[in-house]
Design a protein around this motif. Structure first.
Motif, short mmCIF file in Angstrom:
data_model
loop_
_atom_site.label_atom_id
_atom_site.label_comp_id
_atom_site.label_asym_id
_atom_site.label_seq_id
_atom_site.Cartn_x
_atom_site.Cartn_y
_atom_site.Cartn_z
N UNK A 233 26.14 35.77 36.46
CA UNK A 233 27.07 34.83 37.09
C UNK A 233 28.14 35.56 37.89
N UNK A 234 28.38 35.11 39.12
CA UNK A 234 29.47 35.66 39.92
C UNK A 234 30.80 35.10 39.41
N UNK A 235 31.88 35.86 39.60
CA UNK A 235 33.20 35.44 39.12
C UNK A 235 34.23 35.55 40.22
N UNK A 236 35.04 34.50 40.35
CA UNK A 236 36.17 34.53 41.26
C UNK A 236 37.23 33.57 40.73
N UNK A 237 38.29 33.37 41.50
CA UNK A 237 39.34 32.43 41.09
C UNK A 237 39.74 31.57 42.27
N UNK A 238 40.46 30.50 41.97
CA UNK A 238 40.93 29.63 43.04
C UNK A 238 41.85 30.41 43.99
N UNK A 239 42.72 31.21 43.43
CA UNK A 239 43.67 31.96 44.25
C UNK A 239 42.96 32.99 45.12
N UNK A 240 41.94 33.63 44.57
CA UNK A 240 41.18 34.61 45.36
C UNK A 240 40.45 33.92 46.51
N UNK A 241 39.83 32.78 46.22
CA UNK A 241 39.16 32.03 47.29
C UNK A 241 40.15 31.64 48.38
N UNK A 242 41.35 31.24 47.98
CA UNK A 242 42.35 30.82 48.96
C UNK A 242 42.95 32.01 49.70
N UNK A 243 42.81 33.22 49.13
CA UNK A 243 43.31 34.40 49.84
C UNK A 243 42.52 34.64 51.12
N UNK A 244 41.25 34.23 51.12
CA UNK A 244 40.45 34.32 52.34
C UNK A 244 40.56 33.05 53.17
N UNK A 245 40.55 31.90 52.51
CA UNK A 245 40.59 30.61 53.20
C UNK A 245 41.90 30.43 53.98
N UNK A 246 43.01 30.85 53.38
CA UNK A 246 44.32 30.66 54.01
C UNK A 246 44.92 31.94 54.58
N UNK A 247 44.42 33.11 54.16
CA UNK A 247 45.08 34.34 54.55
C UNK A 247 44.14 35.41 55.09
N UNK A 248 44.53 36.66 54.89
CA UNK A 248 43.79 37.82 55.38
C UNK A 248 43.30 38.60 54.17
N UNK A 249 42.05 38.37 53.76
CA UNK A 249 41.53 38.97 52.54
C UNK A 249 41.55 40.49 52.60
#
Length: 366
Positions: A233-249
């Motif tokens: 299973x891959x693992x991430x978080x809401x904040x990590x997803x939003x770091x790319x969606x809203x910002x500059x990963x």
């Protein structure tokens, strides 16, 4: 302009020095802009002295018997009802109204200087908004499709487990915005979504016939979920997803590398986007500061800001840790990233920083 996704600039006189400065700044910030030129002369468009090809001008049929602003703003609201609109009035007295010939000359000048093709409108005679509407809707749809929360991490049919703690910080009777937006996107993409609280993760995993393709958790539970998740299973978080969606990963990942190199007396800015009233165990004011001091030492200095209180001068900080930015549009978050880069201050976000501090940054996906 920090929050501006798209601009509409209305020209209505021959004196355009200030408007050209606005266009320079909009271009510098790479903000899409639609330029309108209001023509006061009452004569048919077919009598124009320059052809459309010669002038680079597109003419569109505006609402009659209204001034330029009164004609445009209702149309913007009608065509993009969900988009917040800010009207900025440039305070100056027009030198003179524009004839068609003058408007075409001005349009050609704008096209040559900025690569933009203005639309000519005439609010008095009723010529003007159809092409503007089309352009406005086209730009709006482009902005909506520009990015997604989960990116290429999921496909239709994938099983996704969302771990969503309902602690004292969670609003009573509803979910927080990042959770709602993520669930909606996953459903739209035909994923199979299951939501659980932290204490029920193990039970949910045992009941599943196959391990979930992706687990999305609250960042503060990274270590706990990483310890029990299935290997496949891959693992991430809401904040990590939003770091790319809203910002500059990429910038956030680079900023996280600084954490291990900070001096004992480092000064860190923790920036919240929203201005909610903090309760017990608030992530930005309690949990993240506690984790930072546990990992980096008690001598570090922390400055916490919320809402619009993001400093113009960032020179005194060794690192900025920004929240996921769910209450901001992407342009607003990126304006803060740009400010940090201009002043050579590393920046990361909550989820990336927590993953780095807990030693699992290499185990998460984004």
């Amino acid at each position: 302009m920090d929050k501006t996704d798209m601009a509409v600039l209305l020209l209505r006189s021959r004196e355009t020095d200030l408007e050209k400065e606005w266009l320079k700044e909009l271009n510098r910030r790479k903000i899409p802009v639609i330029v309108l030129i209001n023509v006061e002369e009452q004569r048919p468009i077919r009598n124009r002295l320059l052809t459309e090809e010669e002038s680079g001008v597109v003419i569109a049929p505006v609402m009659a018997d209204k001034g330029p602003t009164e004609a445009i703003i209702p149309a913007v609201i009608d065509k993009t009802p969900a988009a917040p609109i800010t009207l900025v009035q440039i305070e100056k007295e027009p030198e003179a109204t524009l004839t068609f010939y003058q408007a075409e000359q001005l349009a050609a000048e704008i096209k040559e200087m900025f690569g933009l093709t203005p639309l000519l409108i005439n609010a008095k005679t009723g010529q003007g908004l159809e092409l503007f509407w089309d352009e406005l809707v086209g730009q709006h749809r482009f902005l909506e499709k520009e990015s997604s929360i989960c990116g290429d991490l999921v496909r239709a049919g994938d099983s996704v487990l969302l771990v969503m703690p309902q602690d004292i910080q969670a609003p009573k009777g509803r979910l927080i915005l990042p959770q709602v937006q993520t669930i909606r996107e996953l459903l739209d993409r035909q994923c199979l979504v299951q939501c659980v609280t932290a204490e029920n993760v193990s039970i949910a995993l045992k009941q599943m016939k196959r391990p979930p393709h992706l687990i999305i958790t609250d960042s503060q539970l990274f270590a706990q979920i990483a310890a029990i998740k299935p290997e496949e299973s891959l693992l991430t978080s809401f904040s990590v997803l939003f770091s790319r969606y809203k910002g500059d990963i990429e910038a956030f990942l680079e900023g996280a590398k600084i954490l291990k190199k900070l001096p004992p007396n480092a000064e860190i800015l923790i920036a919240e986007a929203c201005t909610h009233r903090p309760l017990q165990e608030d992530i930005g004011r309690v949990k993240l500061p506690r984790l930072l001091k546990q990992k980096l030492g008690s001598e570090i200095k922390l400055v916490i800001t919320a809402g619009a209180d993001f400093p113009q001068d960032l020179g005194g900080f060794d690192l900025i840790i920004h929240c996921g930015g769910c209450m901001f549009n992407r342009r607003h978050v990126m304006s803060r990233v740009a400010r940090a880069k201009e002043q050579d201050v590393p920046i990361t976000n909550y989820g990336i920083a927590i993953a780095a501090l807990t030693g699992i940054l290499d185990q998460i996906v984004y």
